[in-house]
Design an enzyme around this catalytic site. Structure first.
Site, short mmCIF file in Angstrom:
data_model
loop_
_atom_site.label_atom_id
_atom_site.label_comp_id
_atom_site.label_asym_id
_atom_site.label_seq_id
_atom_site.Cartn_x
_atom_site.Cartn_y
_atom_site.Cartn_z
CB SER A 111 -0.82 -0.10 1.25
OG SER A 111 -1.87 0.75 1.08
CG HIS A 112 0.50 3.75 3.31
ND1 HIS A 112 -0.59 2.62 3.68
CD2 HIS A 112 1.00 4.11 4.60
CE1 HIS A 112 -0.40 2.28 4.76
NE2 HIS A 112 0.30 3.03 5.56
CG ASP A 275 -2.66 4.20 -1.51
OD1 ASP A 275 -3.38 3.90 -2.66
OD2 ASP A 275 -2.57 3.28 -0.44
CG ASP A 277 -2.73 -0.38 -2.48
OD1 ASP A 277 -2.71 0.86 -2.01
OD2 ASP A 277 -3.57 -1.31 -2.17
CG ASP A 279 -6.13 0.97 -1.11
OD1 ASP A 279 -5.13 2.06 -0.95
OD2 ASP A 279 -6.17 0.16 -0.82
NE ARG A 280 -4.01 4.19 3.12
CZ ARG A 280 -3.30 4.32 4.16
NH1 ARG A 280 -2.74 5.44 4.68
NH2 ARG A 280 -3.26 3.58 5.31
CE LYS A 374 -7.56 2.44 2.06
NZ LYS A 374 -7.52 1.08 2.60
C1 G16 Z 1 -5.24 -0.12 5.45
C2 G16 Z 1 -6.63 -0.59 5.71
C3 G16 Z 1 -7.35 0.34 6.17
C4 G16 Z 1 -6.83 1.29 7.45
C5 G16 Z 1 -5.37 1.52 7.08
C6 G16 Z 1 -4.71 2.10 8.40
O1 G16 Z 1 -5.10 0.64 4.45
O2 G16 Z 1 -7.20 -1.15 4.20
O3 G16 Z 1 -8.86 0.14 6.30
O4 G16 Z 1 -7.53 2.20 7.81
O5 G16 Z 1 -4.57 0.62 6.58
O6 G16 Z 1 -4.60 0.97 9.02
P1 G16 Z 1 -3.72 1.13 10.55
O7 G16 Z 1 -4.30 2.17 11.09
O8 G16 Z 1 -3.89 -0.17 11.29
O9 G16 Z 1 -2.26 1.40 9.99
P2 G16 Z 1 -3.96 0.32 3.21
O10 G16 Z 1 -4.17 1.62 2.19
O11 G16 Z 1 -2.69 0.36 3.96
O12 G16 Z 1 -4.39 -0.81 2.79
#
Ligand code: G16
Length: 541
Positions: A111-112, A275, A277, A279-280, A374
Protein backbone atom coordinates in the site's frame (compact mmCIF):
# COMPACT_ATOMS: atom_id res chain seq x y z
CA UNK A 1 4.49 -30.15 -11.13
CA UNK A 2 6.76 -30.25 -8.12
CA UNK A 3 5.99 -30.58 -4.44
CA UNK A 4 8.62 -28.85 -2.36
CA UNK A 5 9.26 -29.58 1.32
CA UNK A 6 9.34 -26.56 3.57
CA UNK A 7 9.24 -25.54 7.20
CA UNK A 8 7.09 -22.83 8.73
CA UNK A 9 8.13 -19.23 9.41
CA UNK A 10 7.08 -17.34 12.48
CA UNK A 11 5.20 -14.07 12.07
CA UNK A 12 3.25 -14.64 8.85
CA UNK A 13 0.16 -13.16 10.46
CA UNK A 14 -1.74 -10.75 8.21
CA UNK A 15 -2.22 -7.29 9.74
CA UNK A 16 -4.85 -4.62 9.03
CA UNK A 17 -4.42 -5.29 5.32
CA UNK A 18 -2.48 -8.42 4.39
CA UNK A 19 1.06 -9.55 5.18
CA UNK A 20 3.62 -6.74 4.99
CA UNK A 21 7.33 -7.23 5.54
CA UNK A 22 10.64 -5.94 4.31
CA UNK A 23 11.54 -7.17 0.80
CA UNK A 24 14.53 -8.98 2.33
CA UNK A 25 12.16 -11.03 4.48
CA UNK A 26 10.08 -12.01 1.44
CA UNK A 27 13.27 -12.92 -0.44
CA UNK A 28 14.14 -15.71 1.99
CA UNK A 29 13.80 -19.10 0.28
CA UNK A 30 10.22 -20.44 0.59
CA UNK A 31 8.91 -17.36 2.48
CA UNK A 32 6.55 -16.13 -0.25
CA UNK A 33 5.72 -19.68 -1.33
CA UNK A 34 4.74 -20.70 2.21
CA UNK A 35 2.32 -17.81 2.51
CA UNK A 36 0.78 -18.32 -0.92
CA UNK A 37 0.35 -22.06 -0.30
CA UNK A 38 -1.22 -21.23 3.06
CA UNK A 39 -3.74 -19.00 1.29
CA UNK A 40 -4.62 -21.84 -1.07
CA UNK A 41 -4.70 -24.39 1.77
CA UNK A 42 -7.23 -22.25 3.62
CA UNK A 43 -9.61 -22.15 0.62
CA UNK A 44 -12.05 -24.76 -0.61
CA UNK A 45 -13.59 -25.30 -4.01
CA UNK A 46 -11.29 -23.24 -6.20
CA UNK A 47 -10.28 -26.08 -8.54
CA UNK A 48 -10.92 -24.97 -12.12
CA UNK A 49 -11.97 -21.50 -10.92
CA UNK A 50 -10.59 -18.05 -11.76
CA UNK A 51 -7.98 -16.14 -9.76
CA UNK A 52 -7.22 -12.45 -10.34
CA UNK A 53 -3.60 -11.43 -9.85
CA UNK A 54 -1.74 -8.13 -9.95
CA UNK A 55 0.24 -5.68 -7.91
CA UNK A 56 1.28 -2.08 -7.52
CA UNK A 57 4.56 -2.58 -9.39
CA UNK A 58 6.83 -2.16 -6.40
CA UNK A 59 10.17 -3.93 -6.19
CA UNK A 60 9.74 -7.75 -6.09
CA UNK A 61 6.33 -7.52 -7.85
CA UNK A 62 7.76 -9.07 -11.03
CA UNK A 63 9.44 -11.99 -9.24
CA UNK A 64 6.50 -12.72 -6.95
CA UNK A 65 3.95 -12.66 -9.80
CA UNK A 66 5.81 -15.42 -11.64
CA UNK A 67 6.00 -17.60 -8.52
CA UNK A 68 2.31 -17.13 -7.79
CA UNK A 69 1.30 -17.93 -11.39
CA UNK A 70 3.22 -21.21 -11.18
CA UNK A 71 1.73 -22.03 -7.79
CA UNK A 72 -1.83 -21.17 -8.87
CA UNK A 73 -1.39 -23.58 -11.77
CA UNK A 74 0.04 -26.34 -9.59
CA UNK A 75 -2.80 -25.92 -7.11
CA UNK A 76 -5.46 -26.31 -9.79
CA UNK A 77 -6.89 -22.89 -10.66
CA UNK A 78 -8.51 -23.09 -14.09
CA UNK A 79 -7.77 -19.52 -15.13
CA UNK A 80 -5.69 -16.62 -13.90
CA UNK A 81 -6.49 -13.07 -14.99
CA UNK A 82 -3.24 -11.20 -14.55
CA UNK A 83 -2.62 -7.50 -15.20
CA UNK A 84 -0.26 -6.60 -18.05
CA UNK A 85 3.30 -6.27 -16.69
CA UNK A 86 1.86 -7.66 -13.44
CA UNK A 87 0.14 -4.35 -12.67
CA UNK A 88 -3.32 -3.89 -11.15
CA UNK A 89 -4.50 -1.37 -8.58
CA UNK A 90 -6.30 -2.69 -5.52
CA UNK A 91 -9.71 -1.28 -6.55
CA UNK A 92 -9.18 -2.63 -10.08
CA UNK A 93 -8.62 -6.13 -8.68
CA UNK A 94 -11.84 -5.78 -6.72
CA UNK A 95 -13.73 -4.65 -9.83
CA UNK A 96 -12.30 -7.47 -11.96
CA UNK A 97 -13.09 -10.18 -9.38
CA UNK A 98 -16.69 -8.99 -9.38
CA UNK A 99 -17.02 -8.50 -13.14
CA UNK A 100 -15.67 -11.95 -14.05
CA UNK A 101 -17.13 -13.79 -11.02
CA UNK A 102 -13.65 -14.90 -9.99
CA UNK A 103 -13.09 -17.11 -6.97
CA UNK A 104 -10.74 -14.53 -5.47
CA UNK A 105 -7.68 -12.42 -6.07
CA UNK A 106 -4.14 -11.89 -4.87
CA UNK A 107 -2.78 -8.35 -4.68
CA UNK A 108 0.91 -7.65 -4.30
CA UNK A 109 1.30 -4.41 -2.43
CA UNK A 110 2.36 -2.86 0.84
CA UNK A 111 0.00 0.00 0.00
CA UNK A 112 1.34 3.37 1.13
CA UNK A 113 4.58 1.93 2.55
CA UNK A 114 7.80 2.78 0.63
CA UNK A 115 9.15 0.35 -1.99
CA UNK A 116 12.56 -0.80 -3.19
CA UNK A 117 15.07 -3.55 -2.36
CA UNK A 118 15.43 -2.28 1.21
CA UNK A 119 11.82 -1.27 1.74
CA UNK A 120 8.47 -3.03 2.00
CA UNK A 121 6.55 -5.68 0.12
CA UNK A 122 3.17 -7.16 0.84
CA UNK A 123 0.56 -9.66 -0.24
CA UNK A 124 -3.16 -9.77 0.43
CA UNK A 125 -5.98 -12.07 -0.53
CA UNK A 126 -9.41 -10.87 -1.65
CA UNK A 127 -12.51 -13.05 -1.60
CA UNK A 128 -15.19 -13.55 -4.25
CA UNK A 129 -17.13 -10.38 -3.35
CA UNK A 130 -13.98 -8.48 -4.36
CA UNK A 131 -13.17 -7.40 -0.83
CA UNK A 132 -10.31 -8.05 1.57
CA UNK A 133 -10.40 -11.43 3.27
CA UNK A 134 -12.30 -11.09 6.56
CA UNK A 135 -10.68 -11.96 9.86
CA UNK A 136 -11.80 -15.61 9.92
CA UNK A 137 -10.08 -16.14 6.55
CA UNK A 138 -6.85 -14.30 7.48
CA UNK A 139 -6.74 -16.25 10.75
CA UNK A 140 -7.14 -19.54 8.87
CA UNK A 141 -4.32 -18.52 6.51
CA UNK A 142 -2.14 -17.72 9.51
CA UNK A 143 -2.86 -21.09 11.12
CA UNK A 144 -1.80 -22.81 7.90
CA UNK A 145 1.47 -20.84 7.85
CA UNK A 146 2.30 -22.35 11.25
CA UNK A 147 1.94 -25.96 10.17
CA UNK A 148 2.92 -25.90 6.50
CA UNK A 149 5.25 -28.67 5.34
CA UNK A 150 5.12 -28.48 1.55
CA UNK A 151 4.00 -26.36 -1.36
CA UNK A 152 3.13 -27.02 -4.99
CA UNK A 153 4.63 -25.27 -7.98
CA UNK A 154 5.09 -26.03 -11.68
CA UNK A 155 8.55 -26.11 -13.17
CA UNK A 156 8.17 -23.84 -16.19
CA UNK A 157 9.76 -20.79 -17.78
CA UNK A 158 8.46 -17.38 -16.75
CA UNK A 159 5.23 -16.21 -18.42
CA UNK A 160 5.53 -13.23 -20.78
CA UNK A 161 3.33 -10.59 -19.15
CA UNK A 162 4.27 -7.80 -21.56
CA UNK A 163 1.67 -8.72 -24.18
CA UNK A 164 -2.10 -8.91 -23.82
CA UNK A 165 -3.69 -12.26 -24.65
CA UNK A 166 -4.14 -15.87 -23.64
CA UNK A 167 -1.44 -18.38 -22.77
CA UNK A 168 -1.47 -21.75 -21.10
CA UNK A 169 0.64 -22.85 -18.20
CA UNK A 170 0.13 -26.53 -17.43
CA UNK A 171 -3.66 -26.97 -17.37
CA UNK A 172 -4.29 -23.32 -16.50
CA UNK A 173 -5.30 -20.57 -18.86
CA UNK A 174 -3.37 -17.37 -18.19
CA UNK A 175 -5.11 -14.27 -19.52
CA UNK A 176 -2.91 -11.18 -19.58
CA UNK A 177 -5.44 -8.35 -19.31
CA UNK A 178 -5.31 -4.60 -19.79
CA UNK A 179 -4.71 -3.17 -16.31
CA UNK A 180 -6.96 -0.14 -16.80
CA UNK A 181 -9.81 -1.03 -19.21
CA UNK A 182 -12.29 -2.84 -16.92
CA UNK A 183 -11.85 -0.28 -14.16
CA UNK A 184 -12.22 2.68 -16.53
CA UNK A 185 -15.41 1.15 -17.97
CA UNK A 186 -16.85 0.82 -14.47
CA UNK A 187 -16.08 4.46 -13.61
CA UNK A 188 -17.93 5.61 -16.71
CA UNK A 189 -21.09 3.86 -15.50
CA UNK A 190 -21.01 5.68 -12.14
CA UNK A 191 -20.31 9.32 -12.99
CA UNK A 192 -21.48 11.96 -15.44
CA UNK A 193 -18.42 11.95 -17.69
CA UNK A 194 -19.98 14.54 -20.05
CA UNK A 195 -20.43 17.01 -17.22
CA UNK A 196 -16.81 16.50 -16.12
CA UNK A 197 -15.64 16.92 -19.75
CA UNK A 198 -17.45 20.27 -19.84
CA UNK A 199 -15.69 21.29 -16.65
CA UNK A 200 -12.25 20.66 -18.16
CA UNK A 201 -13.35 22.36 -21.41
CA UNK A 202 -14.16 25.48 -19.42
CA UNK A 203 -10.51 25.73 -18.36
CA UNK A 204 -10.75 24.08 -14.93
CA UNK A 205 -7.29 23.36 -13.55
CA UNK A 206 -6.26 20.25 -11.65
CA UNK A 207 -3.22 18.22 -10.68
CA UNK A 208 -3.34 14.55 -9.80
CA UNK A 209 -0.23 13.21 -8.09
CA UNK A 210 0.16 9.48 -8.73
CA UNK A 211 3.28 9.48 -6.55
CA UNK A 212 5.10 7.22 -9.06
CA UNK A 213 2.74 4.45 -8.07
CA UNK A 214 -0.03 2.39 -9.67
CA UNK A 215 -2.64 5.07 -10.40
CA UNK A 216 -0.49 6.85 -13.00
CA UNK A 217 -1.72 4.80 -15.99
CA UNK A 218 -5.30 4.82 -14.70
CA UNK A 219 -5.35 8.58 -14.16
CA UNK A 220 -3.74 9.35 -17.52
CA UNK A 221 -6.33 7.30 -19.39
CA UNK A 222 -9.36 8.43 -17.40
CA UNK A 223 -8.53 12.07 -16.63
CA UNK A 224 -6.44 13.10 -19.61
CA UNK A 225 -7.47 10.79 -22.47
CA UNK A 226 -11.14 10.23 -21.62
CA UNK A 227 -12.21 13.36 -19.75
CA UNK A 228 -10.05 15.85 -21.63
CA UNK A 229 -7.94 17.18 -18.76
CA UNK A 230 -4.85 18.82 -20.27
CA UNK A 231 -1.68 16.73 -20.63
CA UNK A 232 0.40 17.30 -17.51
CA UNK A 233 -2.63 17.13 -15.19
CA UNK A 234 -1.23 13.82 -13.93
CA UNK A 235 2.15 14.23 -12.28
CA UNK A 236 4.57 11.48 -11.20
CA UNK A 237 2.47 9.23 -13.44
CA UNK A 238 4.93 6.46 -14.26
CA UNK A 239 4.91 3.57 -11.75
CA UNK A 240 8.44 2.97 -10.46
CA UNK A 241 9.70 0.03 -8.41
CA UNK A 242 10.86 2.37 -5.65
CA UNK A 243 8.19 5.07 -6.17
CA UNK A 244 11.01 7.44 -7.07
CA UNK A 245 12.41 7.06 -3.55
CA UNK A 246 9.21 8.57 -2.12
CA UNK A 247 6.68 7.40 0.40
CA UNK A 248 3.49 6.84 -1.64
CA UNK A 249 1.14 7.97 1.09
CA UNK A 250 -1.22 10.75 0.00
CA UNK A 251 -1.11 13.04 3.01
CA UNK A 252 0.17 16.54 3.73
CA UNK A 253 3.60 15.26 4.71
CA UNK A 254 4.43 12.74 2.01
CA UNK A 255 2.63 14.23 -1.02
CA UNK A 256 4.85 17.31 -0.63
CA UNK A 257 5.21 18.08 -4.34
CA UNK A 258 1.45 18.37 -4.77
CA UNK A 259 0.99 20.20 -1.47
CA UNK A 260 3.63 22.78 -2.44
CA UNK A 261 1.88 23.34 -5.74
CA UNK A 262 -1.59 23.61 -4.19
CA UNK A 263 -0.42 26.11 -1.58
CA UNK A 264 1.67 28.14 -4.08
CA UNK A 265 0.83 31.32 -5.98
CA UNK A 266 -0.27 29.61 -9.19
CA UNK A 267 -2.23 26.87 -7.47
CA UNK A 268 -4.71 24.86 -9.58
CA UNK A 269 -8.38 24.71 -8.53
CA UNK A 270 -8.28 21.07 -7.53
CA UNK A 271 -5.54 18.74 -6.34
CA UNK A 272 -5.62 15.04 -5.56
CA UNK A 273 -3.23 12.21 -4.86
CA UNK A 274 -3.43 8.45 -4.47
CA UNK A 275 -1.25 5.90 -2.72
CA UNK A 276 0.95 2.97 -3.78
CA UNK A 277 -1.87 0.60 -4.74
CA UNK A 278 -4.48 3.21 -5.62
CA UNK A 279 -7.02 2.76 -2.86
CA UNK A 280 -6.30 5.91 -0.82
CA UNK A 281 -6.95 9.49 -1.84
CA UNK A 282 -6.21 13.00 -0.65
CA UNK A 283 -8.38 15.92 -1.76
CA UNK A 284 -7.16 19.53 -1.90
CA UNK A 285 -8.62 22.80 -3.10
CA UNK A 286 -6.60 25.93 -3.75
CA UNK A 287 -4.63 26.35 -0.51
CA UNK A 288 -7.21 24.15 1.21
CA UNK A 289 -7.05 20.62 2.63
CA UNK A 290 -10.15 18.44 2.96
CA UNK A 291 -9.85 15.95 5.81
CA UNK A 292 -10.80 12.41 4.77
CA UNK A 293 -13.55 12.43 7.41
CA UNK A 294 -15.06 15.60 5.95
CA UNK A 295 -14.62 14.22 2.44
CA UNK A 296 -16.81 11.21 3.29
CA UNK A 297 -19.50 13.48 4.77
CA UNK A 298 -19.44 15.81 1.77
CA UNK A 299 -19.62 12.97 -0.76
CA UNK A 300 -22.63 11.63 1.13
CA UNK A 301 -24.34 15.02 1.30
CA UNK A 302 -23.83 15.54 -2.45
CA UNK A 303 -24.48 12.00 -3.64
CA UNK A 304 -27.77 13.09 -5.24
CA UNK A 305 -25.69 14.96 -7.86
CA UNK A 306 -24.04 11.74 -9.06
CA UNK A 307 -25.85 9.49 -11.56
CA UNK A 308 -25.16 6.21 -9.77
CA UNK A 309 -26.16 7.47 -6.32
CA UNK A 310 -28.95 9.90 -7.12
CA UNK A 311 -31.69 7.50 -6.09
CA UNK A 312 -30.40 7.64 -2.53
CA UNK A 313 -27.98 6.00 -0.14
CA UNK A 314 -28.83 2.85 1.79
CA UNK A 315 -26.57 3.91 4.66
CA UNK A 316 -23.06 5.09 5.47
CA UNK A 317 -20.27 3.30 7.32
CA UNK A 318 -17.14 4.75 8.82
CA UNK A 319 -14.31 3.30 10.88
CA UNK A 320 -14.42 4.10 14.59
CA UNK A 321 -11.54 6.63 14.60
CA UNK A 322 -13.08 8.51 11.64
CA UNK A 323 -14.86 11.71 12.71
CA UNK A 324 -18.61 11.79 13.19
CA UNK A 325 -19.08 14.31 10.36
CA UNK A 326 -20.73 11.61 8.23
CA UNK A 327 -23.04 10.66 11.10
CA UNK A 328 -24.58 14.13 10.95
CA UNK A 329 -25.29 13.76 7.24
CA UNK A 330 -26.76 10.30 7.77
CA UNK A 331 -28.99 11.65 10.52
CA UNK A 332 -30.22 14.49 8.31
CA UNK A 333 -30.93 11.99 5.53
CA UNK A 334 -32.69 9.58 7.87
CA UNK A 335 -30.34 6.70 7.02
CA UNK A 336 -28.19 4.46 9.22
CA UNK A 337 -24.56 5.16 9.99
CA UNK A 338 -22.38 2.23 11.09
CA UNK A 339 -19.19 2.46 13.13
CA UNK A 340 -16.72 -0.35 12.40
CA UNK A 341 -13.15 -1.16 13.47
CA UNK A 342 -10.26 0.13 11.34
CA UNK A 343 -9.79 -1.97 8.20
CA UNK A 344 -11.75 -2.00 4.97
CA UNK A 345 -12.55 -5.68 5.48
CA UNK A 346 -15.17 -4.69 8.06
CA UNK A 347 -17.25 -2.87 5.43
CA UNK A 348 -17.64 -5.93 3.18
CA UNK A 349 -20.54 -7.56 5.01
CA UNK A 350 -22.44 -4.26 5.33
CA UNK A 351 -22.05 -3.60 1.59
CA UNK A 352 -22.99 -7.17 0.66
CA UNK A 353 -26.09 -6.95 2.84
CA UNK A 354 -27.12 -3.70 1.13
CA UNK A 355 -27.02 -1.84 4.44
CA UNK A 356 -24.62 0.86 3.24
CA UNK A 357 -23.71 2.55 -0.03
CA UNK A 358 -20.77 4.75 1.00
CA UNK A 359 -17.90 3.92 3.34
CA UNK A 360 -14.93 5.90 4.54
CA UNK A 361 -12.00 6.05 6.87
CA UNK A 362 -9.89 8.83 8.32
CA UNK A 363 -6.86 7.07 6.79
CA UNK A 364 -7.60 8.65 3.39
CA UNK A 365 -9.96 5.90 2.25
CA UNK A 366 -13.38 6.36 0.66
CA UNK A 367 -15.42 3.97 -1.43
CA UNK A 368 -18.85 2.67 -2.29
CA UNK A 369 -20.77 -0.43 -3.22
CA UNK A 370 -19.30 -0.32 -6.76
CA UNK A 371 -16.40 -2.48 -5.49
CA UNK A 372 -15.42 -3.90 -2.10
CA UNK A 373 -12.25 -1.83 -1.59
CA UNK A 374 -11.63 1.81 -0.96
CA UNK A 375 -10.97 3.52 -4.23
CA UNK A 376 -8.72 6.54 -4.72
CA UNK A 377 -9.57 7.55 -8.29
CA UNK A 378 -13.26 6.92 -7.70
CA UNK A 379 -13.16 9.51 -4.89
CA UNK A 380 -11.40 11.97 -7.19
CA UNK A 381 -14.02 11.45 -9.90
CA UNK A 382 -16.79 11.84 -7.32
CA UNK A 383 -15.31 15.20 -6.28
CA UNK A 384 -14.86 16.25 -9.91
CA UNK A 385 -18.49 15.41 -10.60
CA UNK A 386 -19.60 17.50 -7.59
CA UNK A 387 -17.38 20.40 -8.67
CA UNK A 388 -18.80 20.20 -12.19
CA UNK A 389 -22.38 20.07 -10.92
CA UNK A 390 -22.05 22.85 -8.32
CA UNK A 391 -19.64 25.21 -10.13
CA UNK A 392 -18.14 26.20 -6.79
CA UNK A 393 -14.65 25.89 -5.36
CA UNK A 394 -13.61 23.04 -3.09
CA UNK A 395 -13.27 25.49 -0.20
CA UNK A 396 -16.74 26.97 -0.70
CA UNK A 397 -18.31 23.52 -0.84
CA UNK A 398 -16.60 22.50 2.41
CA UNK A 399 -17.42 25.76 4.20
CA UNK A 400 -21.07 25.58 3.17
CA UNK A 401 -21.11 22.02 4.45
CA UNK A 402 -19.75 23.11 7.84
CA UNK A 403 -22.24 25.98 7.99
CA UNK A 404 -25.08 23.52 7.52
CA UNK A 405 -23.92 20.58 9.64
CA UNK A 406 -21.34 22.12 12.00
CA UNK A 407 -17.65 21.34 11.84
CA UNK A 408 -15.99 18.28 13.32
CA UNK A 409 -12.47 19.53 13.98
CA UNK A 410 -10.26 16.53 13.44
CA UNK A 411 -6.63 15.55 13.43
CA UNK A 412 -4.50 12.42 13.65
CA UNK A 413 -1.06 12.47 15.23
CA UNK A 414 1.20 9.55 14.26
CA UNK A 415 4.32 8.48 16.10
CA UNK A 416 6.05 6.16 13.64
CA UNK A 417 8.80 3.63 14.31
CA UNK A 418 8.33 3.61 18.08
CA UNK A 419 9.84 0.76 20.09
CA UNK A 420 7.11 -1.93 20.16
CA UNK A 421 7.49 -2.73 23.85
CA UNK A 422 7.15 0.92 24.84
CA UNK A 423 4.14 1.39 22.57
CA UNK A 424 2.47 -1.64 24.16
CA UNK A 425 3.31 -0.28 27.61
CA UNK A 426 1.58 2.99 26.71
CA UNK A 427 -1.57 1.10 25.74
CA UNK A 428 -1.31 -1.01 28.90
CA UNK A 429 -1.07 2.15 30.96
CA UNK A 430 -4.26 3.44 29.34
CA UNK A 431 -5.98 0.14 30.11
CA UNK A 432 -5.05 0.52 33.76
CA UNK A 433 -6.65 3.96 33.89
CA UNK A 434 -9.80 2.95 32.06
CA UNK A 435 -12.11 2.52 35.03
CA UNK A 436 -10.86 5.66 36.84
CA UNK A 437 -11.11 8.10 33.95
CA UNK A 438 -14.89 8.54 33.58
CA UNK A 439 -16.17 11.72 35.28
CA UNK A 440 -12.66 13.17 35.65
CA UNK A 441 -12.32 16.79 34.54
CA UNK A 442 -9.47 18.14 32.44
CA UNK A 443 -9.83 21.90 31.99
CA UNK A 444 -13.10 22.52 30.18
CA UNK A 445 -13.52 18.85 29.32
CA UNK A 446 -15.22 16.18 31.40
CA UNK A 447 -14.73 12.53 30.52
CA UNK A 448 -17.94 10.64 29.96
CA UNK A 449 -16.62 7.19 29.04
CA UNK A 450 -13.45 5.28 28.34
CA UNK A 451 -13.36 1.85 26.68
CA UNK A 452 -11.53 -0.41 24.27
CA UNK A 453 -13.73 -0.49 21.17
CA UNK A 454 -15.29 -3.79 20.20
CA UNK A 455 -17.57 -4.51 17.29
CA UNK A 456 -20.27 -7.05 16.61
CA UNK A 457 -20.84 -7.46 12.90
CA UNK A 458 -24.59 -6.93 12.38
CA UNK A 459 -24.76 -9.54 9.62
CA UNK A 460 -22.67 -12.52 10.78
CA UNK A 461 -22.44 -11.49 14.45
CA UNK A 462 -18.66 -12.04 14.55
CA UNK A 463 -16.97 -10.11 17.35
CA UNK A 464 -13.78 -8.05 17.06
CA UNK A 465 -12.29 -6.81 20.32
CA UNK A 466 -9.45 -4.45 21.32
CA UNK A 467 -9.91 -2.15 18.34
CA UNK A 468 -8.71 1.06 19.97
CA UNK A 469 -9.03 2.95 23.24
CA UNK A 470 -11.69 5.64 23.16
CA UNK A 471 -11.98 8.49 25.59
CA UNK A 472 -15.30 10.26 25.10
CA UNK A 473 -16.06 13.67 26.61
CA UNK A 474 -19.40 15.07 27.64
CA UNK A 475 -19.50 17.59 24.79
CA UNK A 476 -19.02 14.80 22.22
CA UNK A 477 -15.27 15.36 21.77
CA UNK A 478 -13.09 12.27 21.53
CA UNK A 479 -9.54 11.09 21.83
CA UNK A 480 -8.72 7.65 20.42
CA UNK A 481 -5.47 5.74 20.82
CA UNK A 482 -4.51 2.70 18.77
CA UNK A 483 -1.47 0.98 17.36
CA UNK A 484 -1.30 0.70 13.59
CA UNK A 485 -1.73 -2.74 12.05
CA UNK A 486 0.07 -1.89 8.81
CA UNK A 487 3.60 -1.00 9.97
CA UNK A 488 6.56 -3.20 9.21
CA UNK A 489 9.14 -2.14 11.79
CA UNK A 490 8.51 -1.18 15.41
CA UNK A 491 5.11 0.27 16.24
CA UNK A 492 3.16 3.28 15.06
CA UNK A 493 1.03 4.98 17.68
CA UNK A 494 -1.96 6.81 16.27
CA UNK A 495 -3.72 9.46 18.33
CA UNK A 496 -7.04 10.63 16.88
CA UNK A 497 -8.51 13.90 18.10
CA UNK A 498 -11.97 15.27 17.43
CA UNK A 499 -14.23 18.03 18.68
CA UNK A 500 -17.52 19.35 17.34
CA UNK A 501 -18.15 23.05 16.70
CA UNK A 502 -21.65 24.14 15.65
CA UNK A 503 -20.76 27.87 15.73
CA UNK A 504 -19.83 28.91 12.19
CA UNK A 505 -17.93 31.99 13.40
CA UNK A 506 -15.32 29.54 14.71
CA UNK A 507 -15.09 27.31 11.64
CA UNK A 508 -12.15 29.24 10.18
CA UNK A 509 -9.83 28.06 12.97
CA UNK A 510 -6.90 25.80 12.18
CA UNK A 511 -7.64 22.28 13.45
CA UNK A 512 -4.43 22.15 15.52
CA UNK A 513 -5.48 25.38 17.24
CA UNK A 514 -9.07 24.26 17.82
CA UNK A 515 -7.84 20.93 19.20
CA UNK A 516 -5.00 22.35 21.29
CA UNK A 517 -6.57 21.61 24.65
CA UNK A 518 -7.49 18.04 23.65
CA UNK A 519 -3.93 17.49 22.37
CA UNK A 520 -2.69 18.51 25.82
CA UNK A 521 -5.17 16.18 27.53
CA UNK A 522 -4.02 13.28 25.34
CA UNK A 523 -0.45 13.92 26.52
CA UNK A 524 -1.48 14.21 30.17
CA UNK A 525 -3.44 10.96 30.14
CA UNK A 526 -1.23 8.82 27.90
CA UNK A 527 2.20 10.34 28.66
CA UNK A 528 3.12 10.02 25.02
CA UNK A 529 6.47 11.79 25.30
CA UNK A 530 7.60 9.57 28.16
CA UNK A 531 6.60 6.29 26.51
CA UNK A 532 7.61 7.05 22.92
CA UNK A 533 10.66 9.14 23.72
CA UNK A 534 9.40 11.61 21.09
CA UNK A 535 8.84 15.31 21.51
CA UNK A 536 6.42 15.55 18.56
CA UNK A 537 4.46 13.35 16.14
CA UNK A 538 6.14 12.12 12.94
CA UNK A 539 3.10 12.91 10.82
CA UNK A 540 0.13 15.17 11.53
CA UNK A 541 -2.91 14.92 9.30
C1 G16 B 1 -5.14 -0.16 5.45
C2 G16 B 1 -6.55 -0.61 5.64
C3 G16 B 1 -7.41 0.54 6.10
C4 G16 B 1 -6.83 1.16 7.34
C5 G16 B 1 -5.40 1.57 7.07
C6 G16 B 1 -4.68 2.07 8.30
O1 G16 B 1 -5.08 0.74 4.39
O2 G16 B 1 -7.08 -1.14 4.45
O3 G16 B 1 -8.68 0.06 6.32
O4 G16 B 1 -7.57 2.26 7.75
O5 G16 B 1 -4.67 0.47 6.61
O6 G16 B 1 -4.58 1.02 9.20
P1 G16 B 1 -3.65 1.14 10.46
O7 G16 B 1 -4.14 2.34 11.22
O8 G16 B 1 -3.85 -0.15 11.17
O9 G16 B 1 -2.24 1.37 9.97
P2 G16 B 1 -4.04 0.50 3.22
O10 G16 B 1 -4.24 1.65 2.30
O11 G16 B 1 -2.70 0.49 3.90
O12 G16 B 1 -4.37 -0.83 2.67
Amino acid sequence: MKTISTTSFQGQKPGTSGLRKKVKVFQQPHYLENFVQSIFNSLEGFQGQTLVLGGDGRYYNKTAIQTILKMATANGFGRVLVGQHGLLSTPAVSAIIRKYSAFGGIILSASHNPGGPHEDFGIKYNISNGGPAPENVTEAIYQHTLSIQEYHIVDAPDVDLSRLGNLTLGQTQIQVIDSVADYADLMETLFDFDQIRQLFKSGFTMRFDAMHAITGPYARIILEETLGAPAGTVINGTPLEDFGGGHPDPNLTYAHELVKLMYGDAAPQFGAAADGDGDRNMILGTRFFVTPSDSLAILAANAHLIPDYKTGLAGIARSMPTSAAADRVAEAMGIDCYETPTGWKFFGNLLDAGKVTLCGEESFGTGSNHVREKDGLWAVLFWLNILAARSQSVETIVREHWAKYGRNFYSRHDYEGVDSQRANDLIQNLHHQMTDLPNQKFGAYQIEFCDDFSYIDPTDHSISTNQGIRIGFQDGSRIVFRLSGTGVEGATLRVYLESYEPDSTKHHLDAQVALKELIGIAETIAQIKKYTGREAPTVIT
